[in-house]
Structures are given as structure tokens and as C-alpha cells.
Design an enzyme around this catalytic site. Structure first.
Site, mmCIF file in Angstrom:
data_model
loop_
_atom_site.group_PDB
_atom_site.id
_atom_site.type_symbol
_atom_site.label_atom_id
_atom_site.label_comp_id
_atom_site.label_asym_id
_atom_site.label_seq_id
_atom_site.Cartn_x
_atom_site.Cartn_y
_atom_site.Cartn_z
ATOM 1 N N TYR A 142 0.829 -1.205 0.000
ATOM 2 C CA TYR A 142 0.000 0.000 0.000
ATOM 3 C C TYR A 142 0.868 1.262 0.000
ATOM 4 C CZ TYR A 142 -4.261 -2.613 1.009
ATOM 5 O OH TYR A 142 -5.336 -3.461 0.942
ATOM 6 N N LYS A 177 4.739 -14.710 1.099
ATOM 7 C CA LYS A 177 5.003 -15.236 -0.244
ATOM 8 C C LYS A 177 6.524 -15.299 -0.396
ATOM 9 C CE LYS A 177 3.445 -16.509 -4.336
ATOM 10 N NZ LYS A 177 2.884 -17.849 -4.504
ATOM 11 N N ASP A 209 -1.041 -18.149 -1.182
ATOM 12 C CA ASP A 209 -1.965 -18.864 -2.081
ATOM 13 C C ASP A 209 -2.500 -20.125 -1.401
ATOM 14 O OD1 ASP A 209 0.735 -19.471 -2.226
ATOM 15 O OD2 ASP A 209 0.753 -19.937 -4.356
ATOM 16 N N ASP A 233 -5.741 -7.882 3.929
ATOM 17 C CA ASP A 233 -6.950 -7.273 3.361
ATOM 18 C C ASP A 233 -7.733 -8.327 2.577
ATOM 19 O OD1 ASP A 233 -8.750 -5.343 2.712
ATOM 20 O OD2 ASP A 233 -7.449 -4.234 1.341
ATOM 21 N N ASP A 237 -11.419 -10.578 3.649
ATOM 22 C CA ASP A 237 -12.662 -10.607 2.863
ATOM 23 C C ASP A 237 -13.065 -12.053 2.571
ATOM 24 O OD1 ASP A 237 -12.655 -7.818 2.744
ATOM 25 O OD2 ASP A 237 -13.262 -7.770 0.637
#
Ligand code: NAD
Length: 355
Positions: A142, A177, A209, A233, A237
Site C-alpha cells: 500500500y 510469499k 496462495d 486485506d 474478505d
């Protein structure tokens, strides 16, 4: 008896509708338990652009900086989408997080018993879903391209997550990752070093993943998930889908300044002004505020018990309605909750808890 100032930032879209629920609960708590809560309201996001030409007016940031806590609805909407990135409503929220020095975002993902049926997962896959996502809030993709994290940035968020795990089932899954990103390799090394300070906590590393897949296959394997800004984030969700609606999940952000509480959802422009927003994410954000920041566990339990009783009576907003449910609007849901809070209080003896 407490005397506290909680700044309300309604924001845009459904933000003001769900924030009304938060304010109503805080007023009930103050009235019934003899606290004094000042609840001044300030503009942020698109509403602040319209009112003052700035998504985070200095007066809003100043008031939040002096408050004991901040409660936010949501920001953003199509009206402001054409503005350049730094001038959009969302930059007001990023500025607020930065201005308050917030670097931790905690997102509890818990199934409420009356809502087990609305999860898209089969009960045997769902298990006892009760996890917390600890998301880094001040860095990552971000704020930098390529993603950058420093060791102290990782250490402070990891310390928070380890402490959180110590207070729960003592299992920490750090999501990264590291097979691709240099920032993730540093993240993993730093978490491993930190784990020596928390020997009681069992640490596992998982690529993002795989974590996304495992959340759907067997979500009950997770206790505390620690991850970066962007991954947190997205995974939160996904977790919201597991419990049935993004309208159900709360969050709390902590750092060096006043803590910020907000539902994890956005401003949902499609349903704004239609009295359809689910206020539960905001209600649970308020119970986090009461419990974690003000130390008012009894008040928080009172609200949550009353909420579960409203749900057990079959009342639902549209997003969580099973066939045959009694679908009501946001305002009616808040009214039912307030009534239930009164009746729970009146029958406190009968339920075996003292007020
Ligand atoms: P969103 O969370 O607003 O909506 C996603 C979906 O969930 C939509 O179908 C919406 O109707 C539904 N939904 C969301 N909250 C709900 C609730 N309380 N009750 C019932 N249904 C609900 O995400 P989006 O559509 O990607 O973004 C819309 C706007 O919100 C954008 O401007 C975005 O930038 C902004 N946004 C703000 C925040 C924030 O303020 N923290 C977070 C995410 C998105």
C-alpha cells in the site's frame, strides 16, 4: 464509572447507517452503567471532500488524536472515483491510520451460533471457526513499490500477534510469499527469530496462495493468522465469505495513538440509503472497543448476548437472510437490539450473570 471521548466518523455510503447502531449502543451503555461518553462527529472521506475539499480535514485528525477511541463507518463511492489516487476518500482513511500511528489491524472471524446455517461451507468443513487475522497496517504494497518492510516493522506486528496467540490457543500461522518476494523472506526470518521469545506459541509458515485455499478447505485449523497489509486485506474478505457476509465482521486498529474501530466492509454504494446495511460488523466493533480499550467486559458481553438473542429470534438483514427468515431493515435491527438489551438487563439474574 468512565468518562471517555469516542469520535464518530460516519463517512460515506452505508457508513452513517451502520454508525447509528454503534452510537446507539454506546449511549445505552453510558445510560445503564453510569458512564459518560462524549460522541462528537467529524467528517471523513467523500463527505469531508464535499464539506471541506479534503478527505481528512485537519480538524478531524486533531479530534481523533485527542480522543480515547475512534469509531468509523466506511469511506468511498462512485461520486469520487474519478479523483486522483491521493485525493480520493480512501486516502483520508490511509491518512487517518498514519496520523494515529496505527500499525496493527485485528480482525476476529467467529461464527455466531444462530448464523451457522448461512455459511457457504458444509458444517463438516466449517468446524468451530474462530480465528483472528492480525494484519500489518502501515507498510507493504500500500505504501511502496516494490513491497518493503523493515525488521522493526515486522517485529512490532509479530510481537502483537504472538501475544494475541498466547491469549488464545497458542498457534500462530504467519502468511507470506517467501518463495517470490524478498520482503516476505525478511518477514519469515524475523518471525522465526521472534518465536524464540514466545516458546509457548507454535509457529507455522504458509504461502498466501495456500492460505487462501486452506481457509476454504479447513478454516478451523487456524488460530491467529499474521500477515502483511495487502494479504490481510484479501484474506479477511475471504474469511467474511466463510461466515456468510462481509457485513458481519468487526476490526480494531492499534498503534501509538487513539485506537480505531471499524467494520471491515466498505461503503457498499449499491445499498446505501436503502436501509439494507447489516450493522453487526459495527456492533461487534463497538464491543471490541468496550472490551479491549475501555476494559468494559460486562457491557460488551451484555451487547453480544443481546445481539445473539435478536438473531436467535430469527431477525435478519437481507444479506444474511435464510429462506423463511424475518427480514428487517438496518433501523429496525437496531431497535430490536436496543429492546433486547433492555430485556436482557431486566432478566440478568435469570441468565446467571451479575450486572
Ligand atoms: P464493500 O465492502 O463496500 O461491498 C462489497 C459487497 O458487500 C457489496 O455487494 C455490498 O453491497 C456488500 N456489503 C458490504 N457491506 C455490507 C453490509 N454492512 N451489509 C450488507 N451488505 C454489505 O466493497 P466494494 O464494493 O469493493 O467497495 C465499495 C466502496 O467502499 C469503494 O469506494 C471502496 O474503496 C470502499 N471501501 C472502503 C473501505 C473502508 O472504508 N474501510 C473498505 C473497503 C472498501
Amino acid at each position: 464509572m468512565l468518562k471517555k471521548t469516542i469520535v464518530l466518523l460516519p463517512g460515506d455510503g452505508i457508513g452513517p447507517e451502520v454508525l447509528r447502531a454503534g452510537a446507539a449502543i454506546l449511549r445505552e451503555c453510558a445510560q445503564e452503567f453510569g458512564h459518560q461518553f462524549d460522541l462528537p462527529e467529524y467528517p471523513v472521506g467523500g463527505a469531508a471532500i464535499d464539506a471541506a475539499g479534503d478527505p481528512l480535514p485537519p480538524s478531524t485528525l486533531e479530534a481523533c488524536g485527542k480522543a480515547d477511541a475512534v469509531l468509523l463507518g466506511a469511506v468511498g463511492g462512485p461520486k469520487w472515483d474519478a479523483l486522483p489516487v491521493g485525493k480520493r476518500p480512501e486516502s483520508g482513511l490511509l491518512g487517518l491510520r498514519k496520523g494515529l500511528g496505527l500499525y496493527v489491524n485485528v480482525r476476529p472471524v467467529r461464527l455466531r451460533a444462530p448464523l451457522r446455517g448461512i455459511s457457504p461451507l458444509k458444517p463438516e468443513r466449517l468446524g468451530e471457526l474462530d480465528l483472528e487475522i492480525v494484519r500489518e497496517l502501515s507498510g507493504g504494497m500500500y505504501f511502496g513499490n516494490p513491497e518493503m518492510y523493515s525488521v522493526p516493522e515486522i517485529e512490532r506486528i509479530a510481537a502483537f500477534a504472538f501475544a494475541r496467540a498466547e491469549g488464545r490457543e497458542r498457534r500462530l500461522c504467519s502468511v507470506d510469499k517467501a518463495n517470490v518476494l524478498a520482503s516476505s523472506q525478511l518477514w519469515r526470518r524475523t518471525v522465526n527469530t521472534m518465536s524464540q521469545v514466545y516458546p509457548a506459541v507454535q509457529v507455522e509458515h504458509m504461502y498466501v496462495d495456500n492460505a487462501a485455499m486452506q481457509l476454504v478447505l479447513r478454516p478451523s485449523q487456524f488460530d491467529v493468522m499474521l500477515t502483511s497489509n495487502m494479504f490481510g486485506d484479501i484474506l479477511s474478505d475471504e474469511s467474511a465469505a466463510l461466515v456468510g457476509s462481509i457485513g458481519l465482521l468487526p476490526s480494531a486498529s492499534f498503534g501509538t495513538g487513539a485506537p480505531l474501530f471499524e467494520p471491515i466492509h466498505g461503503s457498499a454504494p449499491q445499498i446505501a440509503g436503502k436501509d439494507m446495511a447489516n450493522p453487526i460488523g459495527t456492533i461487534l466493533s463497538v464491543t471490541m472497543l468496550l472490551r479491549d480499550t475501555l476494559g468494559l467486559g460486562i457491557e460488551a458481553d451484555w451487547v453480544e448476548r443481546s445481539l445473539d438473542r435478536v438473531l436467535a429470534s430469527g431477525f435478519r438483514t437481507t444479506d444474511i437472510a435464510e429462506p423463511g427468515a424475518q427480514v428487517i431493515g438496518t433501523a429496525a435491527f437496531i431497535d430490536h437490539l436496543r429492546q433486547e438489551m433492555q430485556s436482557t438487563l431486566a432478566h440478568a439474574e435469570r441468565y446467571g450473570w451479575g450486572v
